[in-house]
Design a protein around this motif. Sequence first.
Motif, PDB file in Angstrom:
ATOM      1  N   ILE A  88       0.854  -1.187   0.000  1.00 51.28           N
ATOM      2  CA  ILE A  88       0.000   0.000   0.000  1.00 51.28           C
ATOM      3  C   ILE A  88       0.896   1.245   0.000  1.00 51.28           C
ATOM      4  O   ILE A  88       1.629   1.491   0.956  1.00 51.28           O
ATOM      5  CB  ILE A  88      -0.932   0.010   1.231  1.00 51.28           C
ATOM      6  CG1 ILE A  88      -1.767  -1.283   1.287  1.00 51.28           C
ATOM      7  CG2 ILE A  88      -1.834   1.243   1.205  1.00 51.28           C
ATOM      8  CD1 ILE A  88      -2.747  -1.477   0.151  1.00 51.28           C
ATOM      9  N   LYS A 124      -0.339   4.391  -1.051  1.00 47.77           N
ATOM     10  CA  LYS A 124      -1.159   5.611  -1.089  1.00 47.77           C
ATOM     11  C   LYS A 124      -0.532   6.687  -0.191  1.00 47.77           C
ATOM     12  O   LYS A 124       0.394   6.387   0.574  1.00 47.77           O
ATOM     13  CB  LYS A 124      -2.572   5.288  -0.599  1.00 47.77           C
ATOM     14  CG  LYS A 124      -2.601   4.925   0.883  1.00 47.77           C
ATOM     15  CD  LYS A 124      -3.952   4.432   1.349  1.00 47.77           C
ATOM     16  CE  LYS A 124      -3.898   4.096   2.821  1.00 47.77           C
ATOM     17  NZ  LYS A 124      -5.068   3.316   3.253  1.00 47.77           N
ATOM     18  N   TYR A 151       2.876   6.705   2.601  1.00 42.82           N
ATOM     19  CA  TYR A 151       2.782   7.122   4.006  1.00 42.82           C
ATOM     20  C   TYR A 151       3.825   8.196   4.331  1.00 42.82           C
ATOM     21  O   TYR A 151       4.275   8.329   5.467  1.00 42.82           O
ATOM     22  CB  TYR A 151       2.942   5.922   4.948  1.00 42.82           C
ATOM     23  CG  TYR A 151       1.781   4.936   4.948  1.00 42.82           C
ATOM     24  CD1 TYR A 151       1.085   4.655   3.789  1.00 42.82           C
ATOM     25  CD2 TYR A 151       1.401   4.284   6.109  1.00 42.82           C
ATOM     26  CE1 TYR A 151       0.030   3.745   3.775  1.00 42.82           C
ATOM     27  CE2 TYR A 151       0.339   3.378   6.113  1.00 42.82           C
ATOM     28  CZ  TYR A 151      -0.345   3.116   4.933  1.00 42.82           C
ATOM     29  OH  TYR A 151      -1.391   2.212   4.927  1.00 42.82           O
ATOM     30  N   LEU A 178      -7.766   1.791  -4.776  1.00 40.67           N
ATOM     31  CA  LEU A 178      -8.562   1.220  -3.684  1.00 40.67           C
ATOM     32  C   LEU A 178      -9.896   1.928  -3.451  1.00 40.67           C
ATOM     33  O   LEU A 178     -10.861   1.324  -3.004  1.00 40.67           O
ATOM     34  CB  LEU A 178      -7.740   1.211  -2.390  1.00 40.67           C
ATOM     35  CG  LEU A 178      -6.482   0.323  -2.443  1.00 40.67           C
ATOM     36  CD1 LEU A 178      -5.580   0.610  -1.257  1.00 40.67           C
ATOM     37  CD2 LEU A 178      -6.857  -1.151  -2.490  1.00 40.67           C
ATOM     38  N   LYS A 199     -15.756  -4.128  -4.331  1.00 38.46           N
ATOM     39  CA  LYS A 199     -15.659  -3.887  -2.894  1.00 38.46           C
ATOM     40  C   LYS A 199     -17.032  -4.039  -2.259  1.00 38.46           C
ATOM     41  O   LYS A 199     -18.013  -3.472  -2.742  1.00 38.46           O
ATOM     42  CB  LYS A 199     -15.116  -2.489  -2.610  1.00 38.46           C
ATOM     43  CG  LYS A 199     -14.938  -2.245  -1.107  1.00 38.46           C
ATOM     44  CD  LYS A 199     -13.931  -1.169  -0.825  1.00 38.46           C
ATOM     45  CE  LYS A 199     -13.465  -1.285   0.621  1.00 38.46           C
ATOM     46  NZ  LYS A 199     -12.485  -0.270   0.971  1.00 38.46           N
ATOM     47  N   ARG A 251     -18.114   3.031   4.612  1.00 37.68           N
ATOM     48  CA  ARG A 251     -17.490   4.101   3.853  1.00 37.68           C
ATOM     49  C   ARG A 251     -17.722   3.827   2.369  1.00 37.68           C
ATOM     50  O   ARG A 251     -18.410   4.557   1.690  1.00 37.68           O
ATOM     51  CB  ARG A 251     -15.997   4.189   4.186  1.00 37.68           C
ATOM     52  CG  ARG A 251     -15.286   5.288   3.442  1.00 37.68           C
ATOM     53  CD  ARG A 251     -13.861   5.476   3.902  1.00 37.68           C
ATOM     54  NE  ARG A 251     -13.035   4.283   3.752  1.00 37.68           N
ATOM     55  CZ  ARG A 251     -11.718   4.282   3.880  1.00 37.68           C
ATOM     56  NH1 ARG A 251     -11.071   5.403   4.142  1.00 37.68           N
ATOM     57  NH2 ARG A 251     -11.022   3.168   3.741  1.00 37.68           N
ATOM     58  N   HIS A 268     -12.812  -3.964   3.841  1.00 31.68           N
ATOM     59  CA  HIS A 268     -11.784  -3.322   4.659  1.00 31.68           C
ATOM     60  C   HIS A 268     -12.245  -3.296   6.116  1.00 31.68           C
ATOM     61  O   HIS A 268     -13.401  -2.994   6.384  1.00 31.68           O
ATOM     62  CB  HIS A 268     -11.560  -1.895   4.148  1.00 31.68           C
ATOM     63  CG  HIS A 268     -10.342  -1.219   4.706  1.00 31.68           C
ATOM     64  ND1 HIS A 268      -9.122  -1.849   4.840  1.00 31.68           N
ATOM     65  CD2 HIS A 268     -10.155   0.046   5.155  1.00 31.68           C
ATOM     66  CE1 HIS A 268      -8.257  -0.994   5.359  1.00 31.68           C
ATOM     67  NE2 HIS A 268      -8.844   0.156   5.562  1.00 31.68           N
ATOM     68  N   ASN A 284      -5.514  -5.934   6.323  1.00 27.78           N
ATOM     69  CA  ASN A 284      -4.456  -4.921   6.341  1.00 27.78           C
ATOM     70  C   ASN A 284      -3.353  -5.452   7.275  1.00 27.78           C
ATOM     71  O   ASN A 284      -3.404  -6.610   7.691  1.00 27.78           O
ATOM     72  CB  ASN A 284      -5.004  -3.572   6.802  1.00 27.78           C
ATOM     73  CG  ASN A 284      -5.695  -3.669   8.152  1.00 27.78           C
ATOM     74  OD1 ASN A 284      -5.713  -4.726   8.788  1.00 27.78           O
ATOM     75  ND2 ASN A 284      -6.264  -2.569   8.600  1.00 27.78           N
ATOM     76  N   SER A 285      -2.393  -4.597   7.631  1.00 26.28           N
ATOM     77  CA  SER A 285      -1.260  -5.086   8.442  1.00 26.28           C
ATOM     78  C   SER A 285      -1.718  -5.749   9.732  1.00 26.28           C
ATOM     79  O   SER A 285      -1.334  -6.885  10.030  1.00 26.28           O
ATOM     80  CB  SER A 285      -0.328  -3.932   8.809  1.00 26.28           C
ATOM     81  OG  SER A 285       0.223  -3.367   7.656  1.00 26.28           O
ATOM     82  N   ARG A 308      -3.038  -6.759   2.208  1.00 25.92           N
ATOM     83  CA  ARG A 308      -2.768  -5.377   1.784  1.00 25.92           C
ATOM     84  C   ARG A 308      -1.997  -4.682   2.896  1.00 25.92           C
ATOM     85  O   ARG A 308      -2.568  -4.337   3.933  1.00 25.92           O
ATOM     86  CB  ARG A 308      -4.097  -4.645   1.517  1.00 25.92           C
ATOM     87  CG  ARG A 308      -5.002  -5.346   0.509  1.00 25.92           C
ATOM     88  CD  ARG A 308      -6.173  -4.453   0.139  1.00 25.92           C
ATOM     89  NE  ARG A 308      -6.927  -4.008   1.294  1.00 25.92           N
ATOM     90  CZ  ARG A 308      -8.062  -4.579   1.713  1.00 25.92           C
ATOM     91  NH1 ARG A 308      -8.577  -5.607   1.073  1.00 25.92           N
ATOM     92  NH2 ARG A 308      -8.682  -4.098   2.759  1.00 25.92           N
ATOM     93  N   ILE A 309      -0.712  -4.487   2.655  1.00 21.08           N
ATOM     94  CA  ILE A 309       0.159  -4.079   3.755  1.00 21.08           C
ATOM     95  C   ILE A 309       0.712  -2.664   3.580  1.00 21.08           C
ATOM     96  O   ILE A 309       1.405  -2.367   2.596  1.00 21.08           O
ATOM     97  CB  ILE A 309       1.335  -5.073   3.898  1.00 21.08           C
ATOM     98  CG1 ILE A 309       0.819  -6.513   4.026  1.00 21.08           C
ATOM     99  CG2 ILE A 309       2.227  -4.691   5.084  1.00 21.08           C
ATOM    100  CD1 ILE A 309      -0.050  -6.777   5.257  1.00 21.08           C
ATOM    101  N   GLY A 310       0.397  -1.815   4.548  1.00 21.21           N
ATOM    102  CA  GLY A 310       0.994  -0.484   4.625  1.00 21.21           C
ATOM    103  C   GLY A 310       1.860  -0.408   5.868  1.00 21.21           C
ATOM    104  O   GLY A 310       3.072  -0.625   5.831  1.00 21.21           O
ATOM    105  N   ASN A 311       1.226  -0.139   6.999  1.00 21.19           N
ATOM    106  CA  ASN A 311       1.932   0.072   8.266  1.00 21.19           C
ATOM    107  C   ASN A 311       3.113  -0.858   8.535  1.00 21.19           C
ATOM    108  O   ASN A 311       4.213  -0.401   8.840  1.00 21.19           O
ATOM    109  CB  ASN A 311       0.940  -0.037   9.430  1.00 21.19           C
ATOM    110  CG  ASN A 311       0.190   1.268   9.633  1.00 21.19           C
ATOM    111  OD1 ASN A 311       0.799   2.332   9.648  1.00 21.19           O
ATOM    112  ND2 ASN A 311      -1.119   1.201   9.761  1.00 21.19           N
TER     113      ASN A 311
HETATM  114  C1  LIG Z   1      -4.593   1.993   3.745  1.00 18.42           C
HETATM  115  C2  LIG Z   1      -5.228   0.718   3.406  1.00 18.42           C
HETATM  116  C3  LIG Z   1      -4.617  -0.507   3.756  1.00 18.42           C
HETATM  117  C4  LIG Z   1      -3.333  -0.605   4.544  1.00 18.42           C
HETATM  118  O1  LIG Z   1      -3.577  -0.598   5.902  1.00 18.42           O
HETATM  119  P1  LIG Z   1      -2.349  -0.729   6.951  1.00 18.42           P
HETATM  120  O2  LIG Z   1      -2.998  -0.758   8.249  1.00 18.42           O
HETATM  121  O3  LIG Z   1      -1.475   0.452   6.750  1.00 18.42           O
HETATM  122  O4  LIG Z   1      -1.644  -1.997   6.608  1.00 18.42           O
HETATM  123  C5  LIG Z   1      -5.241  -1.667   3.340  1.00 18.42           C
HETATM  124  N1  LIG Z   1      -6.393  -1.633   2.631  1.00 18.42           N
HETATM  125  C6  LIG Z   1      -7.014  -0.483   2.312  1.00 18.42           C
HETATM  126  C7  LIG Z   1      -8.288  -0.516   1.550  1.00 18.42           C
HETATM  127  C8  LIG Z   1      -6.460   0.729   2.693  1.00 18.42           C
HETATM  128  O5  LIG Z   1      -7.068   1.869   2.359  1.00 18.42           O
END
Ligand SMILES: *Cc1c(COP(=O)(O)O)cnc(C)c1O
Length: 353
Positions: free
Chosen positions: A31, A33, A37, A78, A119, A126, A155, A195-196, A211-214
């Motif tokens: 991720i 976006k 970060y 997304l 989705k 949301r 999500h 997510n993370s 889906r990994i950001g953090n």
């Molecule tokens: C931002 C986002 C993520 C990432 O979430 P983290 O907690 O940062 O891993 C995953 N999926 C969607 C749809 C997001 O908007």
Amino acid sequence: MNSSIEVNVPHVIHNIQSVRKLSGDALFMAIVKSNAYGLGMVEFSLYVQSSVDRFGVNSVDEAIQLLQYGITKPVHILAPYFDERVREGMIPTIDRISDLYLYDSLCEKKGYHGLFHLKVNTGMNRFGLEVEQIDEFMKALQECSHITMEGVFSHFGSTYGKHKRFTQKQWEKFMFCKEIIEMNYSQPLIFHIANSAACIDFPESRLDMVRIGNAMYGFQSSKAQIGLLPTFTVKASVKSVRFVSKGDYVGYGCTFKAKRNMWVAVISFGGYDGFGLSRKRKSFLLEAYHHFFPKPKLFIQNQAIKPLGNIGMTYILADVSPLNVKPGNEVIVKVDSILSLKETVKRNYVGNY
Ligand SMILES: *Cc1c(COP(=O)(O)O)cnc(C)c1O
């Protein structure tokens, strides 16, 4: 040297691999976006491209940038918004029937077969198609011959560690959607919701893709520790050092008067760069506490130094009396969030890769 965020690429790769060890065969969506970060979306993506399967951004604009600068892995948009600039290589999110027809006609006009992910809303309210609309959506999809639904996702609105029951409800709803969609659809689909935090704390939720950001950026959002490494350091430098006599004011607003003779450094970092901005809202008590006992945010030679007077737009003045500081010396800036750091702070990618 001006201010910079030094990104440690090997640490980022380590974090990706730590998550991958957990998620096994599941695809890894990085991720990126919100400017990755804060770390710089395009460069960051180019560095991690070979270690990930897909990218996730919020908008068509971000997706255009990634494709333009050489990202070849699929880029997911997304948020369920796209327009006529959508093109091959981008995977938009669709959560309403009208967009299905719009996407189908855009792909027909452009002459390629488009992929998208559906989705569904499982409780965050949301984005997402409602469960009751799935049947109708699947019927409409059959009329669209220029696009294929490649995946279905949702999500989590909170983390498993914090709101277990809410997360569990969302999960069950998603599993219900999965069941009814699979009954109506013969091709294999990529289902994803983690997510993370979910990926680490709630193993079942990993499904076909995470889906990994953090976690990739080294931020701890899960309960379990998996040995994530910090991925960046914010640096500034000393521009000059000046002797100030006891009784003199320092900086803006006459808010600081020297109680003794001191050495004051001018540091190339300020409010405009994002100093002092905070992403998280703190409680009133914590705010008050930090007002009287500020957390150290500036370090030279591993020693905390104190900002003096009001923080300027581009410079901080700080007391460096006990240290032997010279122009050009490096200053480490501890920030609450890099999200608030402006483009004025250069992103530098370092490490052996
Ligand atoms: C931002 C986002 C993520 C990432 O979430 P983290 O907690 O940062 O891993 C995953 N999926 C969607 C749809 C997001 O908007």
